[in-house]
Design a protein around this motif. Sequence first.
Motif, PDB file in Angstrom:
ATOM      1  N   SER A 166     -49.861   1.222  17.628  1.00 12.38           N
ATOM      2  CA  SER A 166     -48.651   1.891  17.146  1.00 12.38           C
ATOM      3  C   SER A 166     -47.578   0.887  16.738  1.00 12.38           C
ATOM      4  O   SER A 166     -46.619   1.241  16.048  1.00 12.38           O
ATOM      5  CB  SER A 166     -48.099   2.814  18.237  1.00 12.38           C
ATOM      6  N   LYS A 167     -47.731  -0.376  17.150  1.00 18.22           N
ATOM      7  CA  LYS A 167     -46.740  -1.410  16.814  1.00 18.22           C
ATOM      8  C   LYS A 167     -46.920  -1.913  15.386  1.00 18.22           C
ATOM      9  O   LYS A 167     -45.966  -2.369  14.764  1.00 18.22           O
ATOM     10  CB  LYS A 167     -46.844  -2.567  17.801  1.00 18.22           C
TER      11      LYS A 167
ATOM     12  N   GLY B 185     -41.887   0.227  18.861  1.00 17.10           N
ATOM     13  CA  GLY B 185     -43.331   0.227  18.653  1.00 17.10           C
ATOM     14  C   GLY B 185     -44.027   1.510  19.046  1.00 17.10           C
ATOM     15  O   GLY B 185     -45.236   1.521  19.259  1.00 17.10           O
ATOM     16  N   CYS B 186     -43.289   2.607  19.107  1.00 17.43           N
ATOM     17  CA  CYS B 186     -43.898   3.878  19.505  1.00 17.43           C
ATOM     18  C   CYS B 186     -44.231   4.729  18.283  1.00 17.43           C
ATOM     19  O   CYS B 186     -43.818   4.432  17.160  1.00 17.43           O
ATOM     20  CB  CYS B 186     -42.976   4.649  20.453  1.00 17.43           C
TER      21      CYS B 186
ATOM     22  N   ALA C 211     -36.876   2.051  11.953  1.00 20.41           N
ATOM     23  CA  ALA C 211     -36.665   0.656  12.345  1.00 20.41           C
ATOM     24  C   ALA C 211     -37.892   0.008  12.982  1.00 20.41           C
ATOM     25  O   ALA C 211     -38.461  -0.943  12.449  1.00 20.41           O
ATOM     26  CB  ALA C 211     -35.470   0.565  13.297  1.00 20.41           C
ATOM     27  N   ASP C 212     -38.330   0.512  14.124  1.00 18.71           N
ATOM     28  CA  ASP C 212     -39.477  -0.079  14.810  1.00 18.71           C
ATOM     29  C   ASP C 212     -40.480   0.962  15.260  1.00 18.71           C
ATOM     30  O   ASP C 212     -41.224   0.724  16.214  1.00 18.71           O
ATOM     31  CB  ASP C 212     -38.989  -0.877  16.037  1.00 18.71           C
ATOM     32  N   SER C 213     -40.491   2.104  14.615  1.00 20.75           N
ATOM     33  CA  SER C 213     -41.370   3.188  15.042  1.00 20.75           C
ATOM     34  C   SER C 213     -41.919   3.928  13.833  1.00 20.75           C
ATOM     35  O   SER C 213     -41.456   3.738  12.703  1.00 20.75           O
ATOM     36  CB  SER C 213     -40.621   4.170  15.959  1.00 20.75           C
ATOM     37  N   VAL C 214     -42.900   4.796  14.112  1.00 25.65           N
ATOM     38  CA  VAL C 214     -43.488   5.653  13.086  1.00 25.65           C
ATOM     39  C   VAL C 214     -43.348   7.097  13.547  1.00 25.65           C
ATOM     40  O   VAL C 214     -43.627   7.418  14.708  1.00 25.65           O
ATOM     41  CB  VAL C 214     -44.975   5.317  12.860  1.00 25.65           C
ATOM     42  N   ILE C 215     -42.920   7.962  12.631  1.00 24.30           N
ATOM     43  CA  ILE C 215     -42.766   9.385  12.929  1.00 24.30           C
ATOM     44  C   ILE C 215     -43.703  10.162  12.016  1.00 24.30           C
ATOM     45  O   ILE C 215     -43.727   9.935  10.802  1.00 24.30           O
ATOM     46  CB  ILE C 215     -41.316   9.857  12.720  1.00 24.30           C
ATOM     47  N   THR C 216     -44.488  11.055  12.572  1.00 27.93           N
ATOM     48  CA  THR C 216     -45.339  11.933  11.766  1.00 27.93           C
ATOM     49  C   THR C 216     -44.882  13.371  11.967  1.00 27.93           C
ATOM     50  O   THR C 216     -44.534  13.776  13.078  1.00 27.93           O
ATOM     51  CB  THR C 216     -46.824  11.802  12.162  1.00 27.93           C
ATOM     52  N   VAL C 217     -44.893  14.124  10.868  1.00 22.41           N
ATOM     53  CA  VAL C 217     -44.460  15.520  10.901  1.00 22.41           C
ATOM     54  C   VAL C 217     -45.532  16.367  10.216  1.00 22.41           C
ATOM     55  O   VAL C 217     -45.942  16.060   9.095  1.00 22.41           O
ATOM     56  CB  VAL C 217     -43.110  15.730  10.191  1.00 22.41           C
ATOM     57  N   CYS C 218     -45.976  17.426  10.898  1.00 23.62           N
ATOM     58  CA  CYS C 218     -46.983  18.312  10.325  1.00 23.62           C
ATOM     59  C   CYS C 218     -46.792  19.712  10.886  1.00 23.62           C
ATOM     60  O   CYS C 218     -46.340  19.882  12.029  1.00 23.62           O
ATOM     61  CB  CYS C 218     -48.390  17.799  10.644  1.00 23.62           C
TER      62      CYS C 218
ATOM     63  N   ARG D 125     -47.058  -0.967  12.090  1.00 24.51           N
ATOM     64  CA  ARG D 125     -46.707   0.276  11.402  1.00 24.51           C
ATOM     65  C   ARG D 125     -47.484   0.497  10.117  1.00 24.51           C
ATOM     66  O   ARG D 125     -48.053   1.568   9.893  1.00 24.51           O
ATOM     67  CB  ARG D 125     -45.196   0.301  11.125  1.00 24.51           C
ATOM     68  N   MET D 126     -47.515  -0.495   9.244  1.00 27.14           N
ATOM     69  CA  MET D 126     -48.183  -0.299   7.956  1.00 27.14           C
ATOM     70  C   MET D 126     -49.690  -0.131   8.133  1.00 27.14           C
ATOM     71  O   MET D 126     -50.306   0.673   7.445  1.00 27.14           O
ATOM     72  CB  MET D 126     -47.885  -1.474   7.020  1.00 27.14           C
ATOM     73  N   ARG D 127     -50.266  -0.855   9.074  1.00 23.27           N
ATOM     74  CA  ARG D 127     -51.691  -0.684   9.320  1.00 23.27           C
ATOM     75  C   ARG D 127     -51.955   0.729   9.837  1.00 23.27           C
ATOM     76  O   ARG D 127     -52.952   1.364   9.460  1.00 23.27           O
ATOM     77  CB  ARG D 127     -52.196  -1.714  10.326  1.00 23.27           C
ATOM     78  N   PHE D 128     -51.065   1.204  10.708  1.00 25.80           N
ATOM     79  CA  PHE D 128     -51.189   2.574  11.219  1.00 25.80           C
ATOM     80  C   PHE D 128     -51.142   3.575  10.066  1.00 25.80           C
ATOM     81  O   PHE D 128     -51.946   4.510   9.987  1.00 25.80           O
ATOM     82  CB  PHE D 128     -50.069   2.832  12.225  1.00 25.80           C
ATOM     83  N   VAL D 129     -50.200   3.373   9.130  1.00 31.51           N
ATOM     84  CA  VAL D 129     -50.081   4.267   7.966  1.00 31.51           C
ATOM     85  C   VAL D 129     -51.368   4.241   7.142  1.00 31.51           C
ATOM     86  O   VAL D 129     -51.904   5.293   6.765  1.00 31.51           O
ATOM     87  CB  VAL D 129     -48.882   3.861   7.091  1.00 31.51           C
ATOM     88  N   TYR D 130     -51.882   3.046   6.897  1.00 27.44           N
ATOM     89  CA  TYR D 130     -53.090   2.942   6.081  1.00 27.44           C
ATOM     90  C   TYR D 130     -54.313   3.531   6.807  1.00 27.44           C
ATOM     91  O   TYR D 130     -55.215   4.093   6.165  1.00 27.44           O
ATOM     92  CB  TYR D 130     -53.361   1.485   5.721  1.00 27.44           C
ATOM     93  N   GLN D 131     -54.341   3.407   8.130  1.00 30.67           N
ATOM     94  CA  GLN D 131     -55.433   4.022   8.887  1.00 30.67           C
ATOM     95  C   GLN D 131     -55.386   5.547   8.787  1.00 30.67           C
ATOM     96  O   GLN D 131     -56.424   6.201   8.669  1.00 30.67           O
ATOM     97  CB  GLN D 131     -55.356   3.579  10.357  1.00 30.67           C
ATOM     98  N   ILE D 132     -54.179   6.100   8.818  1.00 28.86           N
ATOM     99  CA  ILE D 132     -54.030   7.552   8.636  1.00 28.86           C
ATOM    100  C   ILE D 132     -54.528   7.955   7.255  1.00 28.86           C
ATOM    101  O   ILE D 132     -55.285   8.929   7.105  1.00 28.86           O
ATOM    102  CB  ILE D 132     -52.557   7.983   8.822  1.00 28.86           C
ATOM    103  N   LEU D 133     -54.131   7.200   6.246  1.00 31.26           N
ATOM    104  CA  LEU D 133     -54.521   7.523   4.871  1.00 31.26           C
ATOM    105  C   LEU D 133     -56.028   7.333   4.666  1.00 31.26           C
ATOM    106  O   LEU D 133     -56.659   8.096   3.924  1.00 31.26           O
ATOM    107  CB  LEU D 133     -53.739   6.650   3.893  1.00 31.26           C
ATOM    108  N   PHE D 134     -56.603   6.325   5.332  1.00 24.56           N
ATOM    109  CA  PHE D 134     -58.048   6.106   5.217  1.00 24.56           C
ATOM    110  C   PHE D 134     -58.816   7.275   5.817  1.00 24.56           C
ATOM    111  O   PHE D 134     -59.779   7.778   5.231  1.00 24.56           O
ATOM    112  CB  PHE D 134     -58.432   4.794   5.906  1.00 24.56           C
TER     113      PHE D 134
END
Length: 307
Positions: free
Chosen positions: A123-124, A21-22, A96-103, A126-135
Amino acid sequence: MLTIYKTDHGVCHKIPKAETGCWIDLCEPSSKELDEISLDFDIEPDDLRAALDEEEASRIVLEDDYTMILVDVPIVERRNDEDVYTTIPLGIILVADSVITVCMTQTSILADFQNNRVKQFSSKKRMRFVYQILFRTASTYQRTLRVIDKKRVDIESRFDEDDTKVNDMIALHELESTLVYFETSLRGNEVVLNRLSLYKRIDQYPEDMELLDDVIIENKQAIEMATIYKDVISGTRELLSTIVDSRLNNMMKFLTSITLVMAIPTIVSGFYGMNVPLPKYSFGELTVLTIVVCIVSLIILKRKKML
């Protein structure tokens, strides 16, 4: 730089090592850090490095152990004491259970999450976190587009001045180029968003899908803004070019008229320099006559709007 974050009770904080969840943030990562993450999560090195290439296009990569989402995000750079707007790739990798961002550099979009400025961030999830980044990406595009349009208005407000500078035309050209890049990036992001709407690989909650719909709407609005502002700036640049040409024509007309008037004394003195019989006038009378002719010529040119 590799930094690991995790949210507890709605608060994002750093943790020393990766756990379930990190969020792993790679900002301007070194080769060693990329190799480390590649080995730990079994990610292709080329996929990790894709976000570090400015020419990479937005896309989704589906692999057995991870999913990579690559989008373009807007940033502000400082060049020659001026703010310059551009876009860079941002890689979001779901493991698996985490999100990695690269910039390749720090962005205000991710900084908002790091500084706890995003409501309901976890951070747990994941998909909501991705959509929040995109929003926030789409919202940042819209804010930047408004700033660009304000710069266009500022340049246009100086059209009434007689000393319109070449720098204004260059600035308009740069703004127009930026809008072209923005529109291209937004359309690439739109393709990614449309694919995500059909994405069934990971279970998504209904509220997550609602957030994705909002992201798609915001991105479309950003595309429309970029298109409209680009057309407006194109018209503004043509107007400025027309104004500059008009001022140049007026200046040439004025100089031509002055040259014509100044030629009168030359012609008169030329006649009296010839060895031909001419009426005898004193120097004073001849000077006054010449001045009168010049004044009459100026009046005629003025009435003809040549001055």
